[in-house]
Design an enzyme around this catalytic site. Structure first.
Site, short mmCIF file in Angstrom:
data_model
loop_
_atom_site.label_atom_id
_atom_site.label_comp_id
_atom_site.label_asym_id
_atom_site.label_seq_id
_atom_site.Cartn_x
_atom_site.Cartn_y
_atom_site.Cartn_z
N ARG A 48 0.81 -1.22 0.00
CA ARG A 48 0.00 0.00 0.00
C ARG A 48 0.84 1.28 0.00
NH1 ARG A 48 -4.89 0.56 3.94
NH2 ARG A 48 -3.35 -0.33 5.33
N ASP A 90 -3.89 -0.59 -3.58
CA ASP A 90 -4.75 -0.94 -2.46
C ASP A 90 -5.49 -2.23 -2.83
OD1 ASP A 90 -6.79 -1.20 -0.68
OD2 ASP A 90 -7.50 0.87 -0.82
N LYS A 151 -2.72 -20.35 5.29
CA LYS A 151 -3.71 -20.78 6.25
C LYS A 151 -4.10 -19.59 7.15
CE LYS A 151 -2.39 -22.54 10.48
NZ LYS A 151 -1.63 -21.58 11.27
N HIS A 181 2.65 -24.98 5.82
CA HIS A 181 4.11 -24.93 5.72
C HIS A 181 4.79 -26.12 6.40
CE1 HIS A 181 4.17 -23.26 9.83
NE2 HIS A 181 5.43 -23.60 9.86
N LYS A 185 8.60 -28.95 5.57
CA LYS A 185 9.75 -29.27 6.44
C LYS A 185 10.35 -30.61 6.01
CE LYS A 185 7.73 -26.97 10.50
NZ LYS A 185 8.60 -25.90 10.94
N GLU A 219 5.79 -24.97 22.02
CA GLU A 219 6.58 -23.75 21.79
C GLU A 219 6.87 -23.10 23.12
OE1 GLU A 219 4.78 -21.07 18.93
OE2 GLU A 219 4.05 -22.76 17.76
N ASP A 238 -5.26 -23.10 15.13
CA ASP A 238 -3.96 -22.60 14.66
C ASP A 238 -2.99 -23.74 14.34
OD1 ASP A 238 -2.08 -20.41 14.23
OD2 ASP A 238 -1.05 -21.13 16.03
N HIS A 243 -1.55 -28.26 10.82
CA HIS A 243 -0.25 -28.92 10.84
C HIS A 243 -0.28 -30.32 11.48
CE1 HIS A 243 0.83 -24.99 9.66
NE2 HIS A 243 0.98 -24.47 10.86
N LYS A 343 1.53 -23.01 23.51
CA LYS A 343 2.50 -21.91 23.55
C LYS A 343 2.98 -21.77 24.98
CE LYS A 343 1.18 -19.58 19.42
NZ LYS A 343 2.20 -19.88 18.41
C1 BG6 Z 1 1.90 -21.29 12.34
C2 BG6 Z 1 1.07 -20.89 13.51
O1 BG6 Z 1 1.10 -21.81 11.31
O2 BG6 Z 1 2.84 -22.27 12.75
C3 BG6 Z 1 1.95 -20.36 14.63
O3 BG6 Z 1 0.13 -19.89 13.11
C4 BG6 Z 1 3.00 -21.38 14.99
O4 BG6 Z 1 1.18 -20.02 15.77
C5 BG6 Z 1 3.74 -21.83 13.74
O5 BG6 Z 1 3.89 -20.78 15.90
C6 BG6 Z 1 4.67 -22.99 14.05
O6 BG6 Z 1 5.44 -23.31 12.94
P1 BG6 Z 1 7.02 -23.36 13.03
O7 BG6 Z 1 7.44 -23.80 11.68
O8 BG6 Z 1 7.47 -21.97 13.34
O9 BG6 Z 1 7.33 -24.31 14.11
#
Ligand code: BG6
Length: 500
Positions: A48, A90, A151, A181, A185, A219, A238, A243, A343
């Site tokens: 933007r 925009d 996502k 993602h 890995k 985490e 999440d 995942h 977390k």
């Molecule tokens: C994301 C989540 O998709 O994956 C995050 O939104 C999370 O909350 C993250 O921390 C974890 O992925 P990675 O690859 O950082 O362990």
């Protein structure tokens, strides 16, 4: 290798945002380092702000400096920056898409294969796709057109269905690249290699030999600056819906006919489809949620969730979720799968831990012997990347005592560099390989698994359990275990194995 792939214009919406800064631009730079980007690639950032191309290159340099493995390589950066372009616009203005189309179509050095990366608020996915389509940007007359969707894909089953319907008005399924993602890995992909490139384990990979399976992503970090997004999502949406269910599908699937995208995804879907539906009345026996309060993480005092930025004082959003699932098929009937994430836990770690059944007979029961531990197969996803197998051996000496030893099949050798998941995925888009992207039916079956839990939790707005930051989560989560002797496995090392 790079010469064989046709170049494309990589358009990045939300190029100045966090994901782009932390993941996308560094990943593209590392692809350049590895000489994997075709020479004529153009990376066109859409933002933007009224920035010049030079200003944008300066911004990208900062992103790369912060993330480049082994520091920035000036020569590579020079080549990389020659691929960078910037366009101001925009997202909500249809004229911006006409300008984008004009720029790409009228300038000869922009490849006409175009990948659109939607690194934007999920609520904007539908509108942006519609705008792109109206500006004929999905028209494949001059080259392929692909859209990469981050996502979360929807908020629940119903909203995912609505989003899917909207996308499909403008895009065919093979133009859509839904990112998870985790699938990028290397260690996650290694699950498939370990299972299907070896005969050792596959005969044991079933209900006859496996007691239960744990899939954990913990985490030590909190929600950081993502409070606004996270409070509307929670740990179940999440991490687990996406995942962890994907990881579970790879662990539990049948061997695919081949490694092509459809065969692979067909087998994953079969697993997700076979997960026993949790009736709302059984949610408490199958799922547990909690929220972190203040505590000590890595020796430092940290705030509780309710003290984080953008979190409402009465939030009951879970930062910890654990669920128990059963896969009702021939291979897995009766084997519990425990999926857990949180977390601000004691340690950041992802792993698949497979606990085997005990031998049918305690042959050594009359000798001086410790209780024989079950065999475990442990797959470390991150930060430890390993595959360990714990077996019982005799302790040296004159008495018949046993102990556990661990065999390690390292994933990476010392001199081999790690790559980021996004490098693999961004390259796959250019190459048109969708095997590591989600097909819509996978997403929708995954929502079906978590939907009953989400519904019950959404009704229970008065109370949520808590756990101190820096712990392994709430003690009460253990009530989900199906059998005596099952317990969370927190470590990949033998010494502190399960926590009793
Ligand atoms: C994301 C989540 O998709 O994956 C995050 O939104 C999370 O909350 C993250 O921390 C974890 O992925 P990675 O690859 O950082 O362990």
């Amino acid at each position: 290798m790079a010469e064989e792939i046709e170049p494309c214009t990589y358009v990045i919406f939300g190029a100045t945002g966090n994901l782009s800064k932390l993941k996308l631009m560094p990943a593209l730079y590392h692809l350049e380092v590895g000489n994997r980007l075709p020479a004529d690639t153009v990376i066109l950032a859409s933002g933007r702000r009224e920035w010049t191309r030079e200003h944008w290159i300066g911004e990208v340099r900062k992103m790369i400096e912060a993330k480049a493995r082994g520091g920035i390589d000036e020569k590579v950066f020079e080549t990389f920056s020659s691929k960078l372009q910037y366009i101001q616009g925009d997202l909500h203005d249809p004229k911006a898409y006409e300008a984008l189309n004009d720029r790409i179509m009228s300038e000869s050095d922009y490849p006409k294969n175009i990948a659109f990366y939607l690194s934007i608020k999920p609520g904007d996915f539908g509108a942006v796709v519609e705008n792109l389509s109206n500006a004929t940007l999905f028209d494949e007359a001059h080259g392929w057109r692909r859209a990469i969707i981050e996502k979360p894909f929807g908020y629940d089953l119903e909203s995912a269905q609505a989003l899917q319907k909207r996308l499909h008005r403008f895009l065919s399924e093979d133009q859509v690249y839904r990112i998870d993602h985790y699938l990028g890995k290397g260690t996650v992909q290694n699950v498939l290699v370990l299972r299907f490139a070896n005969v050792l384990m596959e005969p044991l990979w079933n209900r006859n030999y496996i007691d239960h399976i744990q899939i954990t992503h913990s985490e030590d970090l909190g929600v950081g600056s993502r409070g606004y997004y996270y409070d509307g999502a929670g740990a179940l949406r999440d991490m687990i819906q996406s995942h962890l269910l994907q990881l579970m599908a790879l662990v539990a699937m049948e061997p695919p006919v081949s490694m092509d995208a459809e065969s692979l995804r067909d087998e994953k879907v079969k697993v997700l489809k076979s997960i026993r539906t949790i009736p709302q009345s059984a949610v408490h026996a199958h799922a547990f949620r909690a929220q972190y309060r203040s505590g000590i993480v890595n020796g430092e005092k940290v705030n509780g969730y309710l003290e984080e930025g953008d979190i409402p004082q009465d939030s009951v959003t879970e930062t910890y979720a654990a669920i128990k699932l059963f896969v009702d098929n021939w291979r897995w009937r009766g084997v519990p799968f425990y999926l857990r994430t949180g977390k601000r836990l004691k340690k950041g770690q992802s792993a698949v831990s497979i606990c085997f059944k005990r031998p049918p007979q305690q042959l050594f029961k009359n000798t001086k012997i410790d209780q024989i531990s079950p065999n475990w197969v442990l797959m470390g996803i991150q930060p430890e990347e390993c595959m360990r197998m714990e077996v019982t051996v005799k302790e040296p000496g004159l008495t018949m005592k046993t102990r556990t030893t661990s065999m390690d099949a390292s994933f990476r050798q010392e001199d081999e560099q790690s790559t980021d998941a996004y490098e693999d995925l961004l390259l796959d888009v250019i190459e048109g390989d969708r095997s590591l992207f989600l097909r819509y039916d996978e997403v929708s079956y995954a929502w079906k698994v978590v939907d009953p839990i989400l519904k019950v939790w959404a009704m229970e707005r008065d109370f949520i359990n808590s756990y101190p930051a820096g712990s392994w989560g709430p003690e009460e989560a253990r009530r989900m275990f199906a059998k005596e002797g099952q317990n969370w496995r927190h470590s990949l090392d033998i010494e502190d194995g399960t926590d009793g």
